[in-house]
Design an enzyme around this catalytic site. Structure first.
Site, PDB file in Angstrom:
ATOM      1  N   TYR A  14       7.690  23.479  21.221  1.00 22.28           N
ATOM      2  CA  TYR A  14       8.717  23.441  20.049  1.00 22.28           C
ATOM      3  C   TYR A  14       9.067  24.910  19.856  1.00 22.28           C
ATOM      4  O   TYR A  14      10.436  25.124  19.821  1.00 22.28           O
ATOM      5  CB  TYR A  14       7.839  22.941  18.825  1.00 22.28           C
ATOM      6  CG  TYR A  14       8.356  23.549  17.556  1.00 22.28           C
ATOM      7  CD1 TYR A  14       9.713  22.916  17.177  1.00 22.28           C
ATOM      8  CD2 TYR A  14       7.830  24.465  16.562  1.00 22.28           C
ATOM      9  CE1 TYR A  14      10.247  23.272  15.793  1.00 22.28           C
ATOM     10  CE2 TYR A  14       8.571  24.898  15.426  1.00 22.28           C
ATOM     11  CZ  TYR A  14       9.469  24.365  15.206  1.00 22.28           C
ATOM     12  OH  TYR A  14      10.441  24.506  13.912  1.00 22.28           O
ATOM     13  N   GLU A  58       7.587  30.905  14.465  1.00 18.87           N
ATOM     14  CA  GLU A  58       6.962  30.575  15.681  1.00 18.87           C
ATOM     15  C   GLU A  58       7.456  31.061  16.736  1.00 18.87           C
ATOM     16  O   GLU A  58       6.594  31.192  18.153  1.00 18.87           O
ATOM     17  CB  GLU A  58       6.772  28.887  15.637  1.00 18.87           C
ATOM     18  CG  GLU A  58       6.138  28.504  14.380  1.00 18.87           C
ATOM     19  CD  GLU A  58       5.472  26.940  14.784  1.00 18.87           C
ATOM     20  OE1 GLU A  58       5.206  26.636  15.877  1.00 18.87           O
ATOM     21  OE2 GLU A  58       5.215  26.279  13.534  1.00 18.87           O
TER      22      GLU A  58
HETATM   23  P1  NAD Z   1      12.120  17.738  10.014  1.00 16.65           P
HETATM   24  O1  NAD Z   1      11.546  17.053  11.137  1.00 16.65           O
HETATM   25  O2  NAD Z   1      11.596  17.206   8.610  1.00 16.65           O
HETATM   26  O3  NAD Z   1      13.906  17.326   9.713  1.00 16.65           O
HETATM   27  C1  NAD Z   1      14.598  17.468  10.716  1.00 16.65           C
HETATM   28  C2  NAD Z   1      15.922  16.428  10.566  1.00 16.65           C
HETATM   29  O4  NAD Z   1      16.891  16.528  11.652  1.00 16.65           O
HETATM   30  C3  NAD Z   1      15.548  14.905  10.585  1.00 16.65           C
HETATM   31  O5  NAD Z   1      16.279  14.482   9.457  1.00 16.65           O
HETATM   32  C4  NAD Z   1      16.083  14.285  11.827  1.00 16.65           C
HETATM   33  O6  NAD Z   1      16.636  12.939  11.565  1.00 16.65           O
HETATM   34  C5  NAD Z   1      17.259  15.262  12.128  1.00 16.65           C
HETATM   35  N1  NAD Z   1      17.554  15.546  13.355  1.00 16.65           N
HETATM   36  C6  NAD Z   1      16.728  15.448  14.557  1.00 16.65           C
HETATM   37  N2  NAD Z   1      17.524  15.457  15.621  1.00 16.65           N
HETATM   38  C7  NAD Z   1      18.833  15.437  15.255  1.00 16.65           C
HETATM   39  C8  NAD Z   1      19.958  15.425  16.078  1.00 16.65           C
HETATM   40  N3  NAD Z   1      19.950  15.500  17.480  1.00 16.65           N
HETATM   41  N4  NAD Z   1      21.410  15.222  15.309  1.00 16.65           N
HETATM   42  C9  NAD Z   1      21.233  15.305  14.019  1.00 16.65           C
HETATM   43  N5  NAD Z   1      19.972  15.312  13.231  1.00 16.65           N
HETATM   44  C10 NAD Z   1      18.891  15.353  13.869  1.00 16.65           C
HETATM   45  O7  NAD Z   1      12.269  19.358   9.918  1.00 16.65           O
HETATM   46  P2  NAD Z   1      12.076  20.345   8.555  1.00 16.65           P
HETATM   47  O8  NAD Z   1      10.572  20.689   8.571  1.00 16.65           O
HETATM   48  O9  NAD Z   1      13.040  19.885   7.492  1.00 16.65           O
HETATM   49  O10 NAD Z   1      12.897  21.549   9.363  1.00 16.65           O
HETATM   50  C11 NAD Z   1      14.361  21.776   9.465  1.00 16.65           C
HETATM   51  C12 NAD Z   1      14.582  23.097  10.056  1.00 16.65           C
HETATM   52  O11 NAD Z   1      13.830  24.275   9.676  1.00 16.65           O
HETATM   53  C13 NAD Z   1      14.267  22.636  11.547  1.00 16.65           C
HETATM   54  O12 NAD Z   1      15.299  23.499  12.511  1.00 16.65           O
HETATM   55  C14 NAD Z   1      12.865  23.687  11.986  1.00 16.65           C
HETATM   56  O13 NAD Z   1      12.864  24.220  12.955  1.00 16.65           O
HETATM   57  C15 NAD Z   1      12.967  24.778  10.860  1.00 16.65           C
HETATM   58  N6  NAD Z   1      11.782  25.198  10.370  1.00 16.65           N
HETATM   59  C16 NAD Z   1      10.882  24.455   9.426  1.00 16.65           C
HETATM   60  C17 NAD Z   1       9.633  24.779   9.267  1.00 16.65           C
HETATM   61  C18 NAD Z   1       8.755  24.041   8.485  1.00 16.65           C
HETATM   62  O14 NAD Z   1       7.656  24.695   7.854  1.00 16.65           O
HETATM   63  N7  NAD Z   1       8.908  22.739   8.334  1.00 16.65           N
HETATM   64  C19 NAD Z   1       9.521  26.465   8.876  1.00 16.65           C
HETATM   65  C20 NAD Z   1      10.634  27.155   9.420  1.00 16.65           C
HETATM   66  C21 NAD Z   1      11.583  26.713   9.943  1.00 16.65           C
END
Ligand code: NAD
Length: 351
Positions: free
Chosen positions: A158, A135
């Site tokens: 985001y 994104e």
């Molecule tokens: P998610 O929201 O399911 O999980 C995020 C996790 O990070 C949660 O367990 C939360 O408790 C933890 N967290 C949040 N703030 C925190 C902090 N300050 N310190 C420690 N832990 C913290 O997200 P996801 O979908 O599993 O995504 C994981 C990563 O992958 C992210 O960086 C996201 O940007 C990236 N990403 C996600 C997707 C998608 O489709 N879901 C695609 C590409 C990249």
């Protein structure tokens, strides 16, 4: 046995990644702040496993992170921790800046100091891998794909916060020499996905007989990647990626949102028909579009394929069918998220 510090390992992708890493013989120290998105119920099968150490804490807590690094001496740090939901970033961007930008900066500073303290092969082999999103590149027209050289043009709070974190990672490599790797991946789906995101939300609402909200005309295009393919791609980049580089990860599965919703309806109709026999497509309701909604994302992942030989194993059809089956078999997990009782897990109170 290698040790990895994984941040955000109680979330959707991080949790899947931690489970697979432990299965591949890695000792994982899992640092997670347990925001609403963190769910220890997703990691229950690792309870009592000595190769998984869970630490409740914030990536922005420098004292804690430095202590963990000194104590566990990881060979790599993988940063999944983030605020990750676009709609929430529109309602309240500040938390996204705090974790994704300020938190990532604090983590980078702690990791840089730890890496500098390493000697010889440990220092040579150390990696910081930052997990990011497609994104950051903004939106595409009808044709074309994002490559690693596509200019950043984030359109939501985001994606702006993730873009800022990517730039900080890049800067820590160029300024301090920290051996970094960045991955930019398309939309993930699969088991343990929080039911605020499109696929698990539609499955939950479709089963409950509720309206299935689709933004705008539903013709927005996303590339979809099954989560275990993403986890494998990250392990591949960690093992062989060139330091300082970024790698795009995609599923070769461009779908319009409406096509995704229709496919879920068809799978559920087949596996668990509605009592009145009506097709679940009748539950689809178009709602006002998300502000600033990007029209199309598509990923060119040829760099990862050509350099490191990675390609997705799952077709969208197979991945979606397995995902629907997982949700049907794990309705307790979904119910505990929807009624909020999963949050009691963190303080050891049984729901
Ligand atoms: P998610 O929201 O399911 O999980 C995020 C996790 O990070 C949660 O367990 C939360 O408790 C933890 N967290 C949040 N703030 C925190 C902090 N300050 N310190 C420690 N832990 C913290 O997200 P996801 O979908 O599993 O995504 C994981 C990563 O992958 C992210 O960086 C996201 O940007 C990236 N990403 C996600 C997707 C998608 O489709 N879901 C695609 C590409 C990249």
């Amino acid at each position: 046995m290698p040790t990895w510090l994984v941040t955000g390992g109680a979330g959707f992708i991080g949790g899947n990644f931690v489970r697979e890493a432990v299965a591949h013989g890695v000792r994982v120290v899992n640092l997670d702040a347990l925001t609403y998105a963190g769910n220890l119920e997703s990691l229950r099968d690792l309870d009592g496993n000595p190769d998984h150490v869970f630490i409740h804490g914030d990536i922005g807590d420098r004292a804690l992170v430095s202590r963990l690094l000194a104590e566990h001496r990881p060979d790599a740090v993988l940063n999944f921790a983030a605020e990750s939901h676009v709609d929430r970033s529109i309602d309240g961007p500040a938390a996204f800046i705090q974790t994704n930008v300020v938190g990532t900066l604090a983590l980078l500073e702690s990791v840089r100091d730890y890496w500098k303290s390493l000697q010889g092969a440990a220092r040579e082999g150390f990696r910081f891998l930052h997990v990011s999103t497609d994104e950051v590149y903004g939106t595409l027209g009808e044709t074309g794909k994002f490559t690693e050289t596509t200019p950043y043009a984030p359109n939501s709070p985001y994606s702006a916060s993730k873009a800022a974190s990517d730039h900080l990672v890049r800067a820590f490599h160029h300024t301090y020499g920290l051996p970094t790797l960045t991955t930019n991946c398309s939309n993930n789906y699969g088991p343990y996905h929080f039911p605020e995101k499109l696929i698990p939300l539609v499955i939950a609402k479709a089963l409950a007989g509720e309206p299935l909200p689709v933004y705008g005309d539903g013709r927005q295009v996303r590339d979809w990647l099954y989560v275990s393919d993403h986890c494998e791609a990250i392990r591949t980049v960690l093992a062989g990626g060139r330091v300082g580089e970024t790698y795009n990860i995609g599923g070769n599965a461009e779908k319009q949102n409406i096509e995704v919703v229709q496919a879920i309806c068809a799978l559920l109709d087949e596996r668990r028909p509605r009592e009145d026999g009506k097709p679940r497509e009748s539950q689809i309701t178009f709602v006002a579009d998300r502000p600033g909604h990007d029209r199309r994302y598509a990923i060119d992942a040829s760099k990862l394929r050509d350099e490191l030989g990675w390609e997705p194993k799952y077709t969208f059809e197979r991945g979606l069918a397995e995902t629907v089956d997982w949700y049907l078999a794990n309705q307790d997990w979904v119910r505990h998220v929807l009624d909020g009782s999963y949050r009691l897990e963190r303080i050891g109170v049984s729901a």
